[in-house]
Design an enzyme around this catalytic site. Sequence first.
Site, short mmCIF file in Angstrom:
data_model
loop_
_atom_site.label_atom_id
_atom_site.label_comp_id
_atom_site.label_asym_id
_atom_site.label_seq_id
_atom_site.Cartn_x
_atom_site.Cartn_y
_atom_site.Cartn_z
N PHE A 90 -4.56 -1.92 4.48
CA PHE A 90 -3.28 -3.45 3.45
C PHE A 90 -4.01 -4.85 4.22
O PHE A 90 -2.59 -4.35 5.64
CB PHE A 90 -2.66 -2.62 3.47
CG PHE A 90 -1.31 -3.66 2.30
CD1 PHE A 90 -1.89 -3.93 0.86
CD2 PHE A 90 -0.68 -4.46 3.09
CE1 PHE A 90 -1.31 -4.33 -0.35
CE2 PHE A 90 0.27 -5.12 1.73
CZ PHE A 90 -0.35 -5.65 0.48
N LYS B 92 7.02 -10.43 8.09
CA LYS B 92 7.98 -9.34 7.75
C LYS B 92 8.90 -9.40 8.70
O LYS B 92 10.08 -10.71 8.10
CB LYS B 92 7.45 -8.21 7.89
CG LYS B 92 6.47 -7.29 6.71
CD LYS B 92 6.31 -6.72 5.86
CE LYS B 92 5.87 -6.25 4.74
NZ LYS B 92 3.98 -6.36 4.86
N ASP C 168 -3.29 -7.33 13.21
CA ASP C 168 -2.26 -7.13 11.59
C ASP C 168 -1.15 -5.90 12.30
O ASP C 168 -1.41 -5.05 11.95
CB ASP C 168 -3.00 -6.97 10.94
CG ASP C 168 -2.21 -7.07 9.45
OD1 ASP C 168 -1.09 -7.72 9.78
OD2 ASP C 168 -2.23 -7.30 8.08
C1 LIG Z 1 2.63 -6.34 3.70
C2 LIG Z 1 1.58 -6.52 5.15
C3 LIG Z 1 0.69 -7.90 4.71
C4 LIG Z 1 0.97 -8.68 3.88
O1 LIG Z 1 1.71 -9.69 3.92
P1 LIG Z 1 2.84 -10.35 2.61
O2 LIG Z 1 4.02 -11.09 3.38
O3 LIG Z 1 3.36 -8.93 1.46
O4 LIG Z 1 1.52 -11.05 2.68
C5 LIG Z 1 -0.22 -7.77 5.63
N1 LIG Z 1 -0.27 -6.90 6.34
C6 LIG Z 1 0.34 -6.11 6.97
C7 LIG Z 1 -0.30 -5.37 7.33
C8 LIG Z 1 1.23 -5.63 6.02
O5 LIG Z 1 2.15 -4.49 6.05
#
Ligand SMILES: *Cc1c(COP(=O)(O)O)cnc(C)c1O
Length: 398
Positions: free
Chosen positions: A140, A254, A225
């Site tokens: 994700f 986040k 990520d």
């Molecule tokens: C939440 C998340 C995203 C996307 O972040 P948004 O602020 O919702 O666009 C990307 N990578 C990971 C690993 C995430 O948990």
Amino acid sequence: MTSEEYIQLEDTYGASNYKPLDVVIARAEGIWVWDVEGKKYLDFLSAYSALNQGHCHPKIYQAMVEQGKRVTLTSRAFRNDQLGSFYKILSEISGLPRVLPMNSGAEAVETAIKAVRKWAYKIKGVPENQAEVIFCANNFHGRTITIISASTEEQYKDGFGPLTPGFKIIPYGDSRALEEAITPNTAAFIVEPIQGEGGIIVPPAGYLKEAEEICRRHNVLLICDEIQTGLGRTGKMFAIEHEQVHPDGLTVGKALSGGFYPISAFLATEELMSVFNPGDHGSTFGGNPLAAAIGKAALQVLLEENLASRAAEMGAYFMEKLSALNSPHVKEVRGKGLLIGVELKPEAGGARRFCEALKDEGILAKETHETIIRFAPPLIITKEDIDWAMEGIARVLA
Ligand SMILES: *Cc1c(COP(=O)(O)O)cnc(C)c1O
């Protein structure tokens, strides 16, 4: 207005792209939230780990209010007096020398994809439009058209084509598969240290380190990520520190604002970030002084309150309690720090009904992938709070 009325209002005018638990939150503080009727809940989701510092942290709030009185937005057409020191602290905690600020997590990942493609053409020498980026199954990374093009979740892609080409998918946690997927045109491997939305999937020990070595050997960039795993969540400031991995690029988001503001960033080595020239990439709000001031305060709180080591300690305590439950419904308890997944047995009838029952116990948790309950509270949670929650969790999972 009652909860019912608020729900009605949202459902009348809003798009139906979410199916929230029907709790209407009106107030929050620390690990707690209150609904419009005044019922109190422990927040075990932390807005998908965006609230590591806890709700409405007073120091971050103070920074936001102070900056809000001075200047909030300049655009990057001009400089501002907050951005440089925000870069400095991000660079110091990550060990990566260069920072490119954006807003949402997806934008940070988009930035990473643009950077690695351009690096492939300008520095590695990949023929034009031939660059490949390797991603893992069950990943994700966000919701843009390009990012969903690298997703293996059919629903995320269904109806949104034509998709972006140039991505290869390999199984997660399998370093042999990574080595086999690499070609002379491979730009980068983009990976989550732990798959969060994918169901709190922890790869085999040593996986990330092996991936790093393979990438080095083949002149392929490693991008981690850490939008969900970073900023203390797994018991280290970044999850890559568990194996002393040094990626070429890192995405954060986040908890970078402690929940006050959408702030993300792409961090990279000198060489990788050098591909961006004025006009190549940008964002109206990215790097604005309000975001920078909030981001600095959010990072200072993580450092001052030692939230990464708290996550390690409380996570171990909580995971031990969860494992000791011996619930007939539970298949596995897994995770790292305070990123914990409880996977239910297929015959348990899905995680949603357990989350509904937990809500009645004053515990807010959200299912992921039908059978997994995620427990990821703010990192300021105490043993007493965990003990309190375990009583309700035990009743629901009994
Ligand atoms: C939440 C998340 C995203 C996307 O972040 P948004 O602020 O919702 O666009 C990307 N990578 C990971 C690993 C995430 O948990």
